[in-house]
Design an enzyme around this catalytic site. Sequence first.
Site, PDB file in Angstrom:
ATOM      1  N   CYS A  11       0.858  -1.181   0.000  1.00 32.37           N
ATOM      2  CA  CYS A  11       0.000   0.000   0.000  1.00 32.37           C
ATOM      3  C   CYS A  11       0.895   1.232   0.000  1.00 32.37           C
ATOM      4  O   CYS A  11       2.082   1.138  -0.292  1.00 32.37           O
ATOM      5  CB  CYS A  11      -1.002  -0.017   1.159  1.00 32.37           C
ATOM      6  SG  CYS A  11      -0.317   0.242   2.809  1.00 32.37           S
ATOM      7  N   ASN A  14       2.348   1.550   4.325  1.00 30.16           N
ATOM      8  CA  ASN A  14       2.580   0.287   5.022  1.00 30.16           C
ATOM      9  C   ASN A  14       2.263   0.380   6.512  1.00 30.16           C
ATOM     10  O   ASN A  14       2.941  -0.211   7.340  1.00 30.16           O
ATOM     11  CB  ASN A  14       4.006  -0.215   4.782  1.00 30.16           C
ATOM     12  CG  ASN A  14       4.241  -1.651   5.227  1.00 30.16           C
ATOM     13  OD1 ASN A  14       5.300  -1.984   5.726  1.00 30.16           O
ATOM     14  ND2 ASN A  14       3.262  -2.520   5.042  1.00 30.16           N
ATOM     15  N   CYS A  16      -1.518   0.852   7.319  1.00 28.66           N
ATOM     16  CA  CYS A  16      -2.958   0.579   7.424  1.00 28.66           C
ATOM     17  C   CYS A  16      -3.375  -0.670   6.639  1.00 28.66           C
ATOM     18  O   CYS A  16      -3.580  -1.730   7.207  1.00 28.66           O
ATOM     19  CB  CYS A  16      -3.782   1.786   6.960  1.00 28.66           C
ATOM     20  SG  CYS A  16      -3.615   3.268   7.960  1.00 28.66           S
ATOM     21  N   ARG A  17      -3.509  -0.526   5.321  1.00 28.75           N
ATOM     22  CA  ARG A  17      -4.085  -1.590   4.500  1.00 28.75           C
ATOM     23  C   ARG A  17      -3.186  -2.807   4.338  1.00 28.75           C
ATOM     24  O   ARG A  17      -3.614  -3.938   4.560  1.00 28.75           O
ATOM     25  CB  ARG A  17      -4.462  -1.045   3.114  1.00 28.75           C
ATOM     26  CG  ARG A  17      -5.540   0.014   3.164  1.00 28.75           C
ATOM     27  CD  ARG A  17      -5.768   0.653   1.817  1.00 28.75           C
ATOM     28  NE  ARG A  17      -4.600   1.445   1.440  1.00 28.75           N
ATOM     29  CZ  ARG A  17      -4.443   2.035   0.269  1.00 28.75           C
ATOM     30  NH1 ARG A  17      -5.356   1.891  -0.673  1.00 28.75           N
ATOM     31  NH2 ARG A  17      -3.363   2.751   0.017  1.00 28.75           N
ATOM     32  N   SER A  18      -1.934  -2.595   3.915  1.00 27.19           N
ATOM     33  CA  SER A  18      -1.078  -3.765   3.660  1.00 27.19           C
ATOM     34  C   SER A  18      -0.717  -4.525   4.932  1.00 27.19           C
ATOM     35  O   SER A  18      -0.709  -5.758   4.904  1.00 27.19           O
ATOM     36  CB  SER A  18       0.152  -3.393   2.830  1.00 27.19           C
ATOM     37  OG  SER A  18       0.946  -2.421   3.460  1.00 27.19           O
ATOM     38  N   ASP A 138      -8.370   3.758   1.555  1.00 32.07           N
ATOM     39  CA  ASP A 138      -7.307   3.976   2.530  1.00 32.07           C
ATOM     40  C   ASP A 138      -7.907   4.525   3.820  1.00 32.07           C
ATOM     41  O   ASP A 138      -8.325   5.682   3.875  1.00 32.07           O
ATOM     42  CB  ASP A 138      -6.275   4.948   1.970  1.00 32.07           C
ATOM     43  CG  ASP A 138      -5.014   5.000   2.806  1.00 32.07           C
ATOM     44  OD1 ASP A 138      -5.060   4.603   3.996  1.00 32.07           O
ATOM     45  OD2 ASP A 138      -3.984   5.462   2.277  1.00 32.07           O
TER      46      ASP A 138
END
Length: 169
Positions: A11, A14, A16-18, A138
């Site tokens: 993401c 690195n 939140c999402r990933s 995001d």
Amino acid sequence: MTDRARVLFVCLGNICRSPMAEAVFRNMVQQAGLEQVIEIDSAGTGDWHIGHPPHEGTRKLLDSKGISYSGMKARQFTKSDREQFDYIVCMDTKNEKDVLQLLGQSAAVNGVPSGDSGARIFTFMSLLPDSNIADVPDPYYTGNFDEVYELVEQGSAKLLERVRSDLSV
């Protein structure tokens, strides 16, 4: 493909999402008893959060689900990740473009950059073709970690099916 698979989620920062996808997918892999054959990591295209733990919102959500993120620290995507991973799963189309640009590629066909036989690079939402959204939102900006978790959980299940099929396990 070998008898092992390495999966990298990417993401922007690195945090939140990933890392959420890394933790959720790792949990699924462990539940399936495949942690000896499937390795998981995450990275960001930006360098703002290198060395930081996942975002507080990600940590709270994972804690509420009983999913470990122990030891996870943000790192930046590098060219060498191309050789280290079999699947590079980008959380949105901008991340995919940034990864391909860093690798000196302009586009990927069926997940494989042109003229390349290495890792498959694709967007996370391509795992959920019936969804009406192209990118995992995001939560750093939206604040909606629950929405991201639902997408990550659904897509991770599909990714595990794909990896298991590719490995014949």
